[in-house]
Design an enzyme around this catalytic site. Structure first.
Site, PDB file in Angstrom:
ATOM      1  N   TRP A   1       0.801  -1.233   0.000  1.00  0.00           N
ATOM      2  CA  TRP A   1       0.000   0.000   0.000  1.00  0.00           C
ATOM      3  C   TRP A   1       0.836   1.288   0.000  1.00  0.00           C
ATOM      4  O   TRP A   1       1.833   1.383   0.705  1.00  0.00           O
ATOM      5  CB  TRP A   1      -0.886  -0.013   1.247  1.00  0.00           C
TER       6      TRP A   1
ATOM      7  N   ASP B   1      -0.298   9.164   0.819  1.00  0.00           N
ATOM      8  CA  ASP B   1       0.305  10.500   0.626  1.00  0.00           C
ATOM      9  C   ASP B   1       1.811  10.518   0.326  1.00  0.00           C
ATOM     10  O   ASP B   1       2.576   9.799   0.961  1.00  0.00           O
ATOM     11  CB  ASP B   1       0.173  11.339   1.908  1.00  0.00           C
TER      12      ASP B   1
ATOM     13  N   GLN C   1       3.525   7.518   2.527  1.00  0.00           N
ATOM     14  CA  GLN C   1       2.758   6.708   3.469  1.00  0.00           C
ATOM     15  C   GLN C   1       2.694   5.282   2.932  1.00  0.00           C
ATOM     16  O   GLN C   1       2.253   5.068   1.792  1.00  0.00           O
ATOM     17  CB  GLN C   1       1.345   7.286   3.617  1.00  0.00           C
TER      18      GLN C   1
ATOM     19  N   TRP D   1      -4.743   0.211   3.521  1.00  0.00           N
ATOM     20  CA  TRP D   1      -4.188   1.108   4.543  1.00  0.00           C
ATOM     21  C   TRP D   1      -4.035   0.355   5.863  1.00  0.00           C
ATOM     22  O   TRP D   1      -4.869  -0.480   6.208  1.00  0.00           O
ATOM     23  CB  TRP D   1      -5.118   2.321   4.712  1.00  0.00           C
TER      24      TRP D   1
ATOM     25  N   PHE E   1       2.786   8.915  10.413  1.00  0.00           N
ATOM     26  CA  PHE E   1       1.851   9.570   9.493  1.00  0.00           C
ATOM     27  C   PHE E   1       2.589  10.604   8.632  1.00  0.00           C
ATOM     28  O   PHE E   1       3.807  10.726   8.674  1.00  0.00           O
ATOM     29  CB  PHE E   1       0.721  10.235  10.295  1.00  0.00           C
TER      30      PHE E   1
ATOM     31  N   GLU F   1      -6.415  18.307   6.022  1.00  0.00           N
ATOM     32  CA  GLU F   1      -5.199  17.493   6.097  1.00  0.00           C
ATOM     33  C   GLU F   1      -4.109  18.095   5.202  1.00  0.00           C
ATOM     34  O   GLU F   1      -4.388  18.866   4.287  1.00  0.00           O
ATOM     35  CB  GLU F   1      -5.497  16.062   5.618  1.00  0.00           C
TER      36      GLU F   1
ATOM     37  N   TRP G   1      -9.891   8.794  -1.146  1.00  0.00           N
ATOM     38  CA  TRP G   1     -10.207   7.945   0.013  1.00  0.00           C
ATOM     39  C   TRP G   1     -11.516   7.176  -0.164  1.00  0.00           C
ATOM     40  O   TRP G   1     -11.727   6.149   0.467  1.00  0.00           O
ATOM     41  CB  TRP G   1     -10.263   8.777   1.300  1.00  0.00           C
TER      42      TRP G   1
HETATM   43  C1  FRU Z   1      -4.197  12.065   4.249  1.00  0.00           C
HETATM   44  C2  FRU Z   1      -3.952  11.378   5.584  1.00  0.00           C
HETATM   45  C3  FRU Z   1      -3.130  12.269   6.511  1.00  0.00           C
HETATM   46  C4  FRU Z   1      -2.479  11.279   7.423  1.00  0.00           C
HETATM   47  C5  FRU Z   1      -2.225  10.115   6.506  1.00  0.00           C
HETATM   48  C6  FRU Z   1      -2.318   8.775   7.147  1.00  0.00           C
HETATM   49  O1  FRU Z   1      -4.472  11.193   3.217  1.00  0.00           O
HETATM   50  O2  FRU Z   1      -5.195  11.036   6.182  1.00  0.00           O
HETATM   51  O3  FRU Z   1      -3.862  13.257   7.181  1.00  0.00           O
HETATM   52  O4  FRU Z   1      -1.303  11.774   7.989  1.00  0.00           O
HETATM   53  O5  FRU Z   1      -3.175  10.204   5.458  1.00  0.00           O
HETATM   54  O6  FRU Z   1      -1.901   7.758   6.280  1.00  0.00           O
END
Ligand code: FRU
Length: 484
Positions: A21, A24, A40, A48, A80, A203, A291
């Site tokens: 996976w 961001d 990420q 996720w 994160f 975010e 998302w």
């Molecule tokens: C945005 C988010 C961020 C967070 C991360 C977690 O897509 O929700 O706010 O840090 O992804 O994976």
């Protein structure tokens, strides 16, 4: 492990993880000839999960080499989103000899009791251009007594006052903090109440200064991504604000909401830090997903990819300052022109069709409308899979439909059309870059962008142009295919 280019939907031009996976982009930074892309990453599954920072490097922003995972979860939580900077002046004291990279990121800790999850900011540094990392032993460096959504630090050096500025997403606002050393942080101000789009959690902020094209002016731009809201069709998306920043406070200069992209698949975009002054570009890239369906997209063994890197600038149109985005020029060398067509009329009796049969294609079109009420482009991925770009000249709308683009039924939402309301469609320039699983569309040299995932069996067999009634002139059409 090398990426298997024959894997279904595996992009050629876009960064995707070898396995598992990705969401961001994080810690985008340029250092000693290398662009760093952290991201990420859940290394255990292709949905996720516990977040790590994955890592890749590139010399030209297009071809990436995936390296080992950079930052692992620890007792303060999973890792994160966040950013990275070069500490040129050794403000941290971590670099007595040579400058190096500092990563500033959120740690997220789920708790089993009713106190709920906790988010704090931590830092780590690297002496070997990001290959290995030392976590600061005084972590966390920034906490909040009550805020639960307290994340995604994006840091830059504010030269005028010799201090670091951090933009941080704090619920449905962005808070700014300052620091002399990246370790001790002071609250400066909070922005966002009663302005902008609030139908979701804020975010991944990013604040930077940009020139306004054809003027001596500069303005500050603040990007804010807004999380998914199940009541709305758009899913997660990104807005931006234009204004001023004085080292303490950001002041917007408009009231209306500005969207960064009109497609569904441009989220959590942030820009590179420390691009050398002689280059001077502000380059950003985003996670190319949403998302709403990110965990369901039909790739196997891996999931998630980035948009192409894009250069940002600002343009004043009718007194309004808007962002302009253009794919970085480094992409050009990956293409050669296959066919160029000038000055032909397209009507319902004579559409135009160009055979492509390639894994990726770059198409540049410039139209002048005569009397067509509906014209456009069809990207034929295969005989039965196609994506439509329709321009309705009565309503001045451009719509991308992907309901027949290939696999769509992993989400009810994916087939819904995406559109842009334009000021005028009498003359229109389109650039579309098609890869195995995406179309990135740029209108009028980057005044609008529409980024869209697709899942066809093949990237592009042919491209056709049509006018449903009346005539439209194709002033110029350039069809480019892989150069190697
Ligand atoms: C945005 C988010 C961020 C967070 C991360 C977690 O897509 O929700 O706010 O840090 O992804 O994976």
């Amino acid at each position: 492990m090398k990426i298997d280019q024959n894997q279904k939907y595996r992009p050629s031009l876009h960064f995707s993880p070898k396995e598992k996976w990705l969401n961001d982009p994080n810690g985008l930074v340029f250092f000693k000839g290398e662009y760093h892309l952290f991201y990420q990453h859940n290394p255990n599954d292709s949905v996720w999960g516990p977040m790590h920072w994955g890592h890749a490097v590139s010399k030209d922003l297009i071809e990436w080499e995936q390296l080992d995972i950079a930052i692992y979860p620890d007792e303060l939580g999973t890792i994160f989103s966040g950013s990275a900077v070069i500490d040129w002046n050794n403000t941290t004291g971590f670099f007595p000899n040579d400058p190096g990279i500092v990563a500033i990121y959120t740690q997220h800790l789920d708790s089993s009791d009713e106190t709920g999850p906790k988010q704090v900011q931590s830092i780590a540094y690297s002496h070997d251009h990001g290959r290995s990392w030392i976590k600061y032993n005084g972590n966390p460096v920034l906490t909040h007594p009550t805020k639960v959504d307290f994340r995604d630090p994006k840091v830059f050096w504010y030269e005028q006052e010799n201090k670091w500025i951090m933009s941080l997403a704090t619920g449905q606002t962005i808070s700014f903090y300052s620091s002399r050393n990246l370790i001790v942080w002071k609250f400066e101000s909070e922005f966002g109440e009663n302005i902008g789009f609030h139908e979701g959690v804020w975010e991944c902020p990013d604040l930077f200064e940009l020139p306004v094209e054809n003027s001596g002016e500069k303005k500050w731009m603040l990007i804010v991504s807004v999380g998914d809201n199940s009541k709305l069709d758009e899913g997660s998306r990104s807005q931006y604000f234009i204004g001023s920043f004085d080292g303490n406070t950001f002041k917007p200069e408009h009231e209306e909401i500005k969207w960064l992209d009109y497609g569904k698949d441009n989220y959590a975009g942030v820009s590179f830090s420390d691009i050398p002054e002689e280059d001077g570009r502000r380059i950003y890239l985003a996670w190319m997903s949403n998302w709403r369906y990110a965990n369901q997209v039909p790739t196997e063994g891996w999931r998630g990819q980035m948009t192409l890197p894009r250069e940002l600038s600002l343009k004043k149109v009718d007194g309004d300052i808007n962002v302009v985005q253009r794919v970085v020029k480094e992409l050009d060398s990956y293409f050669q022109v296959k066919e160029e067509i000038t000055d032909i009329m397209i009507n319902d009796a004579s559409p135009l069709s160009v055979n492509i049969s390639e894994r990726f294609v770059d198409v540049d079109l410039s139209f002048k409308n005569s009397n067509s009420s509906l014209y456009g482009v069809t990207v034929h991925h295969t005989k039965s899979h196609y994506t439509g770009i329709h321009i309705d000249t009565n309503n001045n709308t451009l719509t991308v439909t992907r309901e027949n683009s290939g696999e769509v039924d992993f989400s009810d939402n994916f087939s819904l059309s995406q559109s842009i309301v334009l000021m005028d469609t009498s003359e229109l320039k389109l650039r579309l870059i098609v890869d195995s699983a995406s179309i990135e569309l740029f209108v009028n040299e980057g005044e609008y962008s529409l980024t869209s995932l697709i899942f066809p069996n093949f990237a592009c067999e042919r491209i056709s142009l049509f006018s449903a009634d009346g005539e439209v002139q194709l002033k110029n059409g350039k069809f480019s295919v892989p150069s190697k």
